[in-house]
Design an enzyme around this catalytic site. Sequence first.
Site, PDB file in Angstrom:
ATOM      1  N   PRO A  32       9.487  39.763   8.785  1.00 40.78           N
ATOM      2  CG  PRO A  32      10.073  37.521   8.923  1.00 40.78           C
ATOM      3  CD  PRO A  32       9.140  38.547   9.517  1.00 40.78           C
ATOM      4  CG  ASP A  55      11.214  50.624   5.553  1.00 37.96           C
ATOM      5  OD1 ASP A  55      11.194  51.829   5.298  1.00 37.96           O
ATOM      6  OD2 ASP A  55      11.543  50.132   6.655  1.00 37.96           O
ATOM      7  CE  LYS A  77      18.753  54.140   3.140  1.00 42.39           C
ATOM      8  NZ  LYS A  77      17.583  54.158   4.016  1.00 42.39           N
ATOM      9  N   GLY A 109      10.411  43.903   9.677  1.00 40.65           N
ATOM     10  CA  GLY A 109      10.709  43.347  11.001  1.00 40.65           C
ATOM     11  C   GLY A 109       9.938  44.071  12.082  1.00 40.65           C
ATOM     12  CG  ASP A 110       9.903  45.556  16.681  1.00 46.89           C
ATOM     13  OD1 ASP A 110       8.794  45.199  17.105  1.00 46.89           O
ATOM     14  OD2 ASP A 110      10.514  46.569  17.090  1.00 46.89           O
ATOM     15  CB  THR A 138      12.939  41.457  15.137  1.00 47.91           C
ATOM     16  OG1 THR A 138      14.195  41.825  14.566  1.00 47.91           O
ATOM     17  CG2 THR A 138      13.178  40.433  16.227  1.00 47.91           C
ATOM     18  CG  MET A 187      12.741  32.865  32.197  1.00 48.74           C
ATOM     19  SD  MET A 187      13.438  31.315  31.607  1.00 48.74           S
ATOM     20  CE  MET A 187      14.150  31.799  30.044  1.00 48.74           C
TER      21      MET A 187
END
Length: 489
Positions: A32, A55, A77, A109-110, A138, A187
């Site tokens: 992040p 990025d 950007k 992030g991811d 993420t 789970m």
Amino acid sequence: MTDSIEKDGIDPALLLRRTPAPGEVWLVGAGPGDPGLLTLAGWTVLRHATAVLHDRLGCEEILLHVPRETMLVDAGKRHGGGGMTQEEINHRLAELAREGHCVVRLKGGDPFVFGRGWEEVEYLRAAGVPCHAVPGITSAVAGPASFGVPLTHRGSSRGFVVATGHTMEGIPAEESAAALLTHVYLMAVKNLEKITGALLAQGLLPDTPAVLISQASTYQQRSLRATLGTIAARATEEAIPAPAILVAGETAGLAEDPADPSDWILVTASRIPGWFDRAFPGARPLWRPLQRPVFREFVPAELGDAAALVRRSGLLAFHGSHPVRGLLALWGAAGEDLRSLSPRLAAIGAEAARALREAGLRPDIEISAPSMEEVGEQLAPAAAGSIVTAPCGEGTGRSLLGLLPQLGAREVHELPLFHQEPLAPPEPSWEHIRRVLFSSPAGVRRFPQAWPAAPLDSLTAFCLGPATCKAAHAAGFPHVEDVAPLVFP
Ligand code: SAH
């Protein structure tokens, strides 16, 4: 003096399935924004990169830490627009790879959570550019965590939804929004039938792709691909074990086959050998060291004798990096520095040579040979008539002493500078292991003592050199292969 040679941290060979190579693109999740939340695997890949296309979001602080010679391409950007279009990014990635760069595509992030990462993968694959990905943390998880928002909490929340706020236009309000999401259940094994039933009741169709992912990212990982309508029954049939994650939705249809279990090689040595990648391209080491090398504590009398031996020697022979570090530690403890280290230096194997160079010492002789006999042949011209000393681990030397007649040296000494501490690592689950790597006879001998239940018949022992092969036969391995030809082509 007590010191640990483990201080370098995690062996990069453990972090990656394959070392990043020129001509490849690696998508790396940056996390992040806090560089501390970049993964160790991501960092290792970044250090290999020669070009990074990045990025802005999540990446800026990490970029301050990449090596200065790395080429940086800013795709991000800026406020008020600008930046590269997705087509330009795809094209530039392929172009950099074809120019021979080892390319990292660094994404906030991811890479596969709203990062358009999969579009890049699809483009690169179609263009024939090899492409790999390292997940990132993420912001969907890390953002809430940084302000103390738990995404689940017993009694208050049994799950969370992550969605984009951008593309609301495409969603007809009356239609089931559930069908437009990827559903992830943790789970998932015990109640799989109930879970899939609930998803069907929300309007998802029975032929919606679904994948059940078990023990992900470990050597035991496996997956089951099916549909929402069939996956519960298939999972029972195939006895997919917990812990597992169910993913249902269109993207589950993109699932790939998990790594072939025969890709993993059990390494019981105290470190992953530097030539692992060369001998087994694409394979991944499963590291279960049976002993840990530790520098011994020197008592002053011993220290004096050891330093005197080094001073008398005409040639120091190092096999591996630990002896180099041991010698340097000894030399420092004796109150000396590099300027007074007068013997010639022989590096047996690339790791010794690297460790010497890292210490600012140029090896006089570099030897790369598959057997101790050939080492002896190469060492003999320099050793003839002189005092040869080999720093080594306690109880691990001997092989050099065996070369005594061959070397024609005046004296040969082994100088134990660190000792091996036995470790009791967790036993791997043998049904997933086909190959074991041994780099010394001592390692072979320790193996059946540590894990008496290991199924030797179904394992192939890959051994470095004839002495290790012989030890493996003696230990009861029916399948033994010498890796020396792979390491020394
Ligand atoms: N792949 C990224 C998301 C890219 S979409 C990930 O996995 O995190 C970009 C959006 O991510 C931003 O508009 C913002 O909503 C969110 N985001 C990314 N980093 C963030 C951060 N440090 N704090 C808050 N939101 C963040």
